[in-house]
Design a protein around this motif. Structure first.
Motif, mmCIF file in Angstrom:
data_model
loop_
_atom_site.group_PDB
_atom_site.id
_atom_site.type_symbol
_atom_site.label_atom_id
_atom_site.label_comp_id
_atom_site.label_asym_id
_atom_site.label_seq_id
_atom_site.Cartn_x
_atom_site.Cartn_y
_atom_site.Cartn_z
ATOM 1 N N VAL A 251 0.820 -1.155 0.038
ATOM 2 C CA VAL A 251 -0.259 -0.038 0.385
ATOM 3 C C VAL A 251 1.275 1.120 -0.280
ATOM 4 C CG1 VAL A 251 -2.025 1.154 1.064
ATOM 5 C CG2 VAL A 251 -2.491 -1.039 1.251
ATOM 6 N N ALA A 252 1.990 0.920 0.879
ATOM 7 C CA ALA A 252 2.677 2.449 0.648
ATOM 8 C C ALA A 252 3.478 2.723 -0.848
ATOM 9 C CB ALA A 252 3.609 2.023 2.498
ATOM 10 N N ALA A 253 3.493 1.225 -1.030
ATOM 11 C CA ALA A 253 4.418 1.646 -2.704
ATOM 12 C C ALA A 253 3.163 1.964 -3.725
ATOM 13 C CB ALA A 253 4.724 0.652 -3.067
ATOM 14 N N ASP A 254 2.479 1.884 -3.266
ATOM 15 C CA ASP A 254 0.658 2.211 -4.149
ATOM 16 C C ASP A 254 0.572 1.447 -5.540
ATOM 17 O OD1 ASP A 254 -1.644 4.079 -4.907
ATOM 18 O OD2 ASP A 254 -0.436 5.391 -6.212
ATOM 19 N N ILE A 255 0.697 0.333 -4.969
ATOM 20 C CA ILE A 255 0.471 -1.167 -5.676
ATOM 21 C C ILE A 255 -0.706 -0.712 -6.395
ATOM 22 C CG2 ILE A 255 1.334 -3.618 -6.028
ATOM 23 C CD1 ILE A 255 3.991 -1.829 -5.970
ATOM 24 N N PRO A 256 -0.977 -0.643 -7.328
ATOM 25 C CA PRO A 256 -2.760 -0.858 -7.738
ATOM 26 C C PRO A 256 -2.880 -2.509 -7.052
ATOM 27 C CG PRO A 256 -0.980 -1.290 -10.010
ATOM 28 C CD PRO A 256 -0.223 -0.477 -8.355
ATOM 29 N N GLY A 257 -2.710 -3.455 -7.088
ATOM 30 C CA GLY A 257 -3.257 -4.580 -7.643
ATOM 31 C C GLY A 257 -3.412 -5.652 -5.814
ATOM 32 N N VAL A 258 -3.502 -3.875 -4.884
ATOM 33 C CA VAL A 258 -3.775 -4.761 -3.440
ATOM 34 C C VAL A 258 -4.552 -5.283 -3.756
ATOM 35 C CG1 VAL A 258 -3.449 -3.619 -1.073
ATOM 36 C CG2 VAL A 258 -1.347 -3.620 -3.303
ATOM 37 N N GLY A 259 -5.823 -3.734 -3.979
ATOM 38 C CA GLY A 259 -6.523 -4.198 -3.501
ATOM 39 C C GLY A 259 -7.632 -4.682 -4.093
ATOM 40 N N ALA A 260 -7.271 -5.984 -5.864
ATOM 41 C CA ALA A 260 -7.865 -6.863 -5.726
ATOM 42 C C ALA A 260 -6.837 -8.345 -5.384
ATOM 43 C CB ALA A 260 -7.582 -7.546 -7.545
ATOM 44 N N LEU A 261 -6.279 -7.883 -4.660
ATOM 45 C CA LEU A 261 -5.414 -9.646 -3.904
ATOM 46 C C LEU A 261 -6.112 -9.235 -2.826
ATOM 47 C CD1 LEU A 261 -3.380 -11.258 -3.218
ATOM 48 C CD2 LEU A 261 -2.028 -9.637 -2.410
ATOM 49 N N ALA A 262 -6.430 -8.276 -1.738
ATOM 50 C CA ALA A 262 -7.633 -8.261 -0.503
ATOM 51 C C ALA A 262 -9.410 -8.823 -0.861
ATOM 52 C CB ALA A 262 -7.319 -6.324 -0.291
ATOM 53 N N THR A 263 -9.397 -8.830 -1.770
ATOM 54 C CA THR A 263 -10.640 -9.185 -2.190
ATOM 55 C C THR A 263 -10.358 -10.235 -2.661
ATOM 56 O OG1 THR A 263 -10.875 -7.204 -3.255
ATOM 57 C CG2 THR A 263 -12.512 -9.135 -3.364
ATOM 58 N N SER A 293 1.703 -12.401 -8.702
ATOM 59 C CA SER A 293 1.203 -11.615 -10.422
ATOM 60 C C SER A 293 0.177 -10.627 -10.133
ATOM 61 C CB SER A 293 0.237 -12.572 -11.362
ATOM 62 O OG SER A 293 -0.266 -13.002 -10.702
ATOM 63 N N LEU A 294 -0.512 -10.277 -8.792
ATOM 64 C CA LEU A 294 -1.293 -9.131 -9.068
ATOM 65 C C LEU A 294 -0.460 -7.581 -7.940
ATOM 66 C CD1 LEU A 294 -4.558 -10.285 -7.179
ATOM 67 C CD2 LEU A 294 -4.349 -10.361 -9.478
ATOM 68 N N LEU A 295 0.003 -8.147 -6.950
ATOM 69 C CA LEU A 295 1.385 -6.848 -6.894
ATOM 70 C C LEU A 295 2.326 -6.543 -8.254
ATOM 71 C CD1 LEU A 295 1.693 -8.080 -3.305
ATOM 72 C CD2 LEU A 295 -0.465 -6.433 -4.470
ATOM 73 N N ASP A 296 2.594 -7.305 -8.945
ATOM 74 C CA ASP A 296 3.760 -6.970 -9.454
ATOM 75 C C ASP A 296 3.627 -7.595 -11.026
ATOM 76 O OD1 ASP A 296 6.299 -6.618 -11.175
ATOM 77 O OD2 ASP A 296 7.170 -7.418 -9.920
ATOM 78 N N ALA A 297 3.506 -7.404 -12.460
ATOM 79 C CA ALA A 297 3.234 -7.827 -13.291
ATOM 80 C C ALA A 297 4.432 -8.925 -13.842
ATOM 81 C CB ALA A 297 3.306 -7.286 -14.600
ATOM 82 N N GLN A 298 5.769 -8.872 -13.381
ATOM 83 C CA GLN A 298 6.959 -9.879 -13.439
ATOM 84 C C GLN A 298 6.983 -10.512 -12.505
ATOM 85 O OE1 GLN A 298 9.573 -7.902 -16.768
ATOM 86 N NE2 GLN A 298 8.560 -6.270 -16.130
ATOM 87 N N GLY A 299 6.331 -10.181 -11.504
ATOM 88 C CA GLY A 299 6.836 -11.081 -9.805
ATOM 89 C C GLY A 299 6.545 -12.631 -10.574
ATOM 90 N N GLN A 300 7.330 -12.884 -9.448
ATOM 91 C CA GLN A 300 7.199 -14.994 -9.853
ATOM 92 C C GLN A 300 7.255 -15.255 -8.530
ATOM 93 O OE1 GLN A 300 11.222 -16.621 -9.939
ATOM 94 N NE2 GLN A 300 12.131 -15.192 -9.002
#
Length: 459
Positions: A251-263, A293-300
């Motif tokens: 959230v502090a890093a302003d990652i847009p996928g946090v909301g979707a992951l929380a749901t 994948s939700l927090l980083d498009a290139q995450g693993q």
């Protein structure tokens, strides 16, 4: 009603995310300096048992036995035992003594008289006042070669094996001491520390360009710590609390996928399934796998393998790396109280069938039609709008309890609240809003009601 509930859920989530943004998030587990230990280190220690099922209702995630230090093994050779020097710590390797007292050699009975007669006696002044003692140099001993051979064999086999095991044993002893102190702190016996013990799942790393290095679990489960009164072993059990998604850093890093992951996490943990467990990957893996994948498009997602014995967490890199490892740590309890309150409020709202009318009024779009509402009368206020009908038969006349001076508009607030579930009052600075609030509070307290006051300012 669905629209109202959706707006309320969105409002709660907005408040929650705003609260998370206002507090300083923990980016790494080591920031919780009270206590922390990784799965990799715990699994390697003696005296540690994981996933112990005492009964159907008693699940012990971790048990740490109370171990004691051991001494180095004695050499099998009596002759070597005379010449070897053991410190008793695995960090200090054994050494051969340069000399031994002659009477010790005689008293051992290991040397024959002809051998003893060949030994050269060396006078060593132990201190200024001490008499000279008779000592024998190792070099003068006829068995010096054999002694060195025995010493080398002992050091490289028996002692080295003991040292490797003892180092781990003493780490277990140190861990026991840390957890024992933590038990005292959590019971309030030492200081005022308000701590909670957390089992973190899905330890993840990321060297983020905005917030810096993140090394933190994605899911946390509160656990309880206790000492077994029979064995004195320290035991960790899961608490009857919902798992929490740890996304403060994101959230502090302003990652847009946090909301979707929380749901996603909320829906997953609400399902009727087996309770979350670090030893049952299926109970939490779908959440952390999605996080990669939700927090980083290139995450693993990098699941470790217990069979391979590697439960280490990779160093933080350019992209998010999510692992299925876990960690155990203690943190300050009050850091998440407000967030937990919001979660409990959200759960309570979901359980009730119909939202309270006042809450519906806040979340419902206002009517565009101006209705003509007859305001209730108040005793002695015939000049206020709506009070003229107080003399009509059957009309209930209300009492007004305003301890401070007031005007017509302030009385109308009370009249409108008698007719509606919510009233919005607007006024420019200096028009007496705080004065009005004091009157309204006094009126309802005098009528035996409870009043909740929220404000951006303390006064």
């Amino acid at each position: 009603m669905d629209t109202v509930r959706a707006r309320l859920a969105g409002l709660i989530e907005f408040v929650k995310q705003t609260a998370l943004m206002q507090k300083r998030p923990a980016l790494t587990v080591t920031q919780h300096n009270a206590f922390s230990v990784s799965e990799e280190k715990l699994r390697a220690l003696p005296g540690v048992s994981l996933d112990v099922l005492e009964s159907d209702e008693d699940e012990v995630w971790l048990r740490l036995e109370r171990l004691h230090e051991t001494r180095p093994p004695a050499p099998l050779s009596p002759l070597l035992a005379l010449w070897i020097e053991l410190k008793g710590t695995p960090q200090t390797e054994p050494a051969l003594k340069l000399r031994v007292a002659r009477e010790v050699l005689i008293g051992s009975g290991l040397l024959s008289e002809p051998e003893l007669s060949r030994l050269t006696v060396v006078g060593i002044d132990i201190s200024e006042d001490a008499p000279l003692d008779e000592w024998v140099n190792l070099e003068e001993c006829l068995d010096a070669g054999e002694i060195r051979a025995q010493f080398k064999s002992y050091s490289q086999t028996a002692w080295r094996l003991w040292a490797a095991e003892e180092k781990l044993r003493r780490k277990s002893i140190e861990l026991y001491a840390e957890l024992f102190l933590l038990v005292q702190q959590m019971q309030g016996n030492l200081g005022d520390a308000q701590l909670e013990l957390v089992w973190g799942l899905g330890v993840s790393t990321w060297e983020h360009p905005v917030v810096g290095v993140i090394h933190y679990p994605l899911i946390s489960q509160l656990v309880e710590l206790a000492i077994n009164p029979d064995t004195m072993a320290i035991e960790v059990r899961p608490r009857a609390a919902q798992p929490r998604l740890e996304v403060d850093a994101y959230v502090a890093a302003d990652i847009p996928g946090v909301g979707a992951l929380a749901t996603l996490a909320k829906d997953y943990f609400k399902k009727d399934q087996v309770a979350i467990s670090p030893f049952n990957p299926s109970s939490y893996e779908p959440v952390i796998r999605s996080a990669s994948s939700l927090l980083d498009a290139q995450g693993q997602f990098l699941p470790a393998t217990v069979a391979e014995g590697d439960r280490s967490v990779p160093k933080a890199a350019e992209h998010l790396c999510v692992t299925d490892t876990w960690t155990l740590f203690a943190r300050t309890r009050d850091s998440n109280l407000f967030i937990e309150d919001l979660g409990r409020f959200e759960s309570a709202i979901e359980e009730i069938g119909e939202l309270p009318p006042a809450l519906q009024a806040i979340l419902t779009e206002p009517s565009s039609v101006l209705e003509d509402v007859i305001l209730p009368p108040f005793r002695g206020l015939s000049y206020v709008s709506g009070s003229q009908g107080g003399d009509a038969p059957g009309t209930k006349v209300h009492e007004l309890y305003f301890p401070k001076p007031y005007n017509d508009e302030q009385v109308q607030i009370i009249q409108l609240l008698e007719m509606h579930d919510g009233v919005v009052v607007q006024g420019p600075p200096g028009t007496g809003k705080t004065h009005t609030i004091a009157n309204v509070i006094s009126h309802y307290l005098a009528n035996g009601k409870r009043v909740l006051v929220t404000s951006m300012k303390d006064p």
